[in-house]
Design a protein around this motif. Sequence first.
Motif, PDB file in Angstrom:
ATOM      1  N   VAL A  87       0.839  -1.205   0.000  1.00  0.00           N
ATOM      2  CA  VAL A  87       0.000   0.000   0.000  1.00  0.00           C
ATOM      3  C   VAL A  87       0.872   1.253   0.000  1.00  0.00           C
ATOM      4  CG1 VAL A  87      -1.757   1.309   1.249  1.00  0.00           C
ATOM      5  CG2 VAL A  87      -1.904  -1.175   1.145  1.00  0.00           C
ATOM      6  N   TYR A 100      -4.332  -0.784  -7.757  1.00  0.00           N
ATOM      7  CA  TYR A 100      -5.140  -1.509  -6.776  1.00  0.00           C
ATOM      8  C   TYR A 100      -4.913  -3.010  -6.874  1.00  0.00           C
ATOM      9  CZ  TYR A 100      -9.056  -3.212  -4.059  1.00  0.00           C
ATOM     10  OH  TYR A 100      -9.825  -3.868  -3.136  1.00  0.00           O
ATOM     11  N   ILE A 103      -2.060  -4.104  -4.848  1.00  0.00           N
ATOM     12  CA  ILE A 103      -2.382  -4.198  -3.423  1.00  0.00           C
ATOM     13  C   ILE A 103      -3.004  -5.562  -3.110  1.00  0.00           C
ATOM     14  CG2 ILE A 103      -3.840  -3.248  -1.594  1.00  0.00           C
ATOM     15  CD1 ILE A 103      -3.468  -0.495  -2.900  1.00  0.00           C
ATOM     16  N   TRP A 107      -1.275  -8.246  -0.420  1.00  0.00           N
ATOM     17  CA  TRP A 107      -1.950  -8.802   0.757  1.00  0.00           C
ATOM     18  C   TRP A 107      -2.074 -10.310   0.654  1.00  0.00           C
ATOM     19  CZ3 TRP A 107      -2.267  -6.795   5.286  1.00  0.00           C
ATOM     20  CH2 TRP A 107      -2.314  -5.403   5.446  1.00  0.00           C
TER      21      TRP A 107
END
Length: 344
Positions: A87, A100, A103, A107
């Motif tokens: 992030v 995005y 990201i 994760w």
Amino acid sequence: MGSSTEATLELMSTAHEERGSPGCQDSGCASLYLGSKHETSLREVASALDSAPGDSLLWYKIRACGRDAFSEFFGTMILILFGDGVVAQVLLSHGQKGDYQSISWGWGLGVMLGVYVSGSSGGHINPAVTFANCVYRGFPWRRFPVYMLAQLLGAMCGAAIVYGNYKSAIDVYEGGADIRSVPGYSATATAGIFCTYPADFMTKTGQFFSEFLASAILMFMIFALKDDGNLGAGPLTPLVLFFVIFGIGACFGWETGYAINPARDFGPRLTSYMLGYGHEVWAAGNYYFWVPMVAPFLGCTFGGWVYDVFLYTGPDSPVNTPWMGIKRLFHPLSRKQVVFPSPV
């Protein structure tokens, strides 16, 4: 220490004598087998060397006692290092070093690697997952506070490391070393690196349902992956969890940031508050901070319940006992304790 050293030297001396004996030379035996009478081998010598320090060291005892806590601590720390790290890279580079989707990848990797690190403790790295396993898989309740504290501290430590690594970039992005801001209060806010903040249009009901739904999907899939009566994932569970987290982030993550983990959100949020981001870390999103602390517990519990009611046939779940566990609740002495060794 002296006695163990003498014993090791004696073994090595015996090995040397056996290797030099005529019988051994005649038979042409290898060095790994040093005599037919005593059957002394280099493996035994190595074993004596390895076990010499043994239980006499205090740290051995401390590690044995706290290994589960250490495992959950470092597993959660790895989760946050990769998650908050990606992030930070995407935000601070103004999207030049990812988007995005990056990201979601970050994760997913964080969860996978965190589970690998914490495999000895079951790879929970999430208090809501630990809670659901206490409810449905006989995981000991006495371990729950220890696991939750270790996960929280690991998340805080991971966030602090990410902040230290990106501090210079944060200074430039915010416009000064003494400026730290939160989404909704500044166009250059960086607090979103560490914890989740909802989209501006989200109502409180929408915020809660989004986190509840994502958490329920997570727990439903974890139970499916660990169910040997189903297809199951076996040793590939951490890898498959990578895709589960990636999918949740790609499909349900935009509105609230898909915390789905109370330690993952509260730990870094507390760290950011301590680092100077101010009261706004709690007030943002109409005091959104409590939603990722409560919704994942309820969501994971619900997701686990749905799986057990409709798909799971194992005897360790209270759902598969008389009155769906109500009888077990009121008659705890008849409860069969089953420890679920690797919930994730």
